[in-house]
Design an enzyme around this catalytic site. Structure first.
Site, PDB file in Angstrom:
ATOM      1  N   LYS A  99       0.823  -1.211   0.000  1.00 45.28           N
ATOM      2  CA  LYS A  99       0.000   0.000   0.000  1.00 45.28           C
ATOM      3  C   LYS A  99       0.857   1.261   0.000  1.00 45.28           C
ATOM      4  O   LYS A  99       1.832   1.362   0.725  1.00 45.28           O
ATOM      5  CB  LYS A  99      -0.881  -0.016   1.248  1.00 45.28           C
ATOM      6  CG  LYS A  99      -2.016   0.956   1.251  1.00 45.28           C
ATOM      7  CD  LYS A  99      -2.936   0.614   2.425  1.00 45.28           C
ATOM      8  CE  LYS A  99      -4.048   1.590   2.577  1.00 45.28           C
ATOM      9  NZ  LYS A  99      -5.103   1.493   1.615  1.00 45.28           N
ATOM     10  N   GLY A 148       6.479   0.921   5.841  1.00 44.76           N
ATOM     11  CA  GLY A 148       7.373  -0.006   5.143  1.00 44.76           C
ATOM     12  C   GLY A 148       7.436   0.253   3.655  1.00 44.76           C
ATOM     13  O   GLY A 148       8.510   0.223   3.041  1.00 44.76           O
ATOM     14  N   CYS A 149       6.291   0.528   3.058  1.00 41.87           N
ATOM     15  CA  CYS A 149       6.240   0.772   1.614  1.00 41.87           C
ATOM     16  C   CYS A 149       6.938   2.076   1.256  1.00 41.87           C
ATOM     17  O   CYS A 149       7.596   2.168   0.222  1.00 41.87           O
ATOM     18  CB  CYS A 149       4.793   0.771   1.131  1.00 41.87           C
ATOM     19  SG  CYS A 149       3.994  -0.839   1.364  1.00 41.87           S
ATOM     20  N   THR A 150       6.811   3.070   2.124  1.00 40.05           N
ATOM     21  CA  THR A 150       7.487   4.350   1.889  1.00 40.05           C
ATOM     22  C   THR A 150       8.995   4.172   1.982  1.00 40.05           C
ATOM     23  O   THR A 150       9.746   4.648   1.116  1.00 40.05           O
ATOM     24  CB  THR A 150       6.996   5.412   2.888  1.00 40.05           C
ATOM     25  OG1 THR A 150       5.591   5.598   2.693  1.00 40.05           O
ATOM     26  CG2 THR A 150       7.723   6.728   2.692  1.00 40.05           C
ATOM     27  N   ALA A 160      10.169   2.312  -1.183  1.00 40.74           N
ATOM     28  CA  ALA A 160      10.136   3.165  -2.379  1.00 40.74           C
ATOM     29  C   ALA A 160      11.242   4.213  -2.337  1.00 40.74           C
ATOM     30  O   ALA A 160      11.911   4.457  -3.344  1.00 40.74           O
ATOM     31  CB  ALA A 160       8.764   3.832  -2.515  1.00 40.74           C
TER      32      ALA A 160
END
Length: 158
Positions: free
Chosen positions: A39, A44-46, A49
């Protein structure tokens, strides 16, 4: 379907956050770091990325492109890209077909509840469209270094 190293990567055609469509064929002749993440704009995704963003030149110098895929909408991708100044495309798989094709749509559990979601997974696809490496259940902390190391080994072997 479980993909393994040496398999031909499944083709995809997905809208990306810059208004174009990304497909596996766009990357023939260079390696592709194809990463699936749960998401946009979550911790974690930030971190993942931003790690790819900060190291993109290293990947490009190793003849590799980066493409992130989640089930988030293009609108969410555009906000995420703008907020963190991401310098690579994010593809929207709202229908989930590519997530299914790559085997990353899985049953997960949190706090005793089960639900379906994307298992954070990265595929390294070689210049000919074959899977060269797979990282399942990615732990973000050292992931960028692991991918860079795999790319360096592939480049030396070529």
């Amino acid at each position: 379907m479980t993909l393994k190293i040496g398999d031909i990567a499944p083709n995809f055609e997905l809208p990306v956050d810059n208004g174009a469509v990304a497909s596996l064929g766009d990357y023939v002749g260079r390696m592709l770091v194809l990463y699936f993440y749960p998401k946009d704009d979550t911790p974690g995704c930030t971190k993942q990325a931003c790690g790819f963003r900060d190291n993109l030149k290293d990947f490009e110098n190793l003849n590799a492109a980066v493409l992130g895929i989640s089930k988030d909408s293009l609108k969410k991708h555009e906000k995420f890209t703008s907020k963190y100044e991401l310098n690579f495309p994010l593809a929207s798989d709202e229908a989930g077909q590519t997530c299914e094709d790559y085997g990353v749509w899985k049953e997960k559990s949190m706090y005793g509840k089960t639900y379906m979601g994307i298992e954070r997974t990265t595929f390294l696809i070689d210049e000919n469209g074959k899977i060269a490496a797979i990282w399942n259940k990615v732990k973000v902390a050292d992931h960028i270094d692991d991918v860079r190391s795999a790319l360096e080994k592939l480049k030396k072997a070529a």
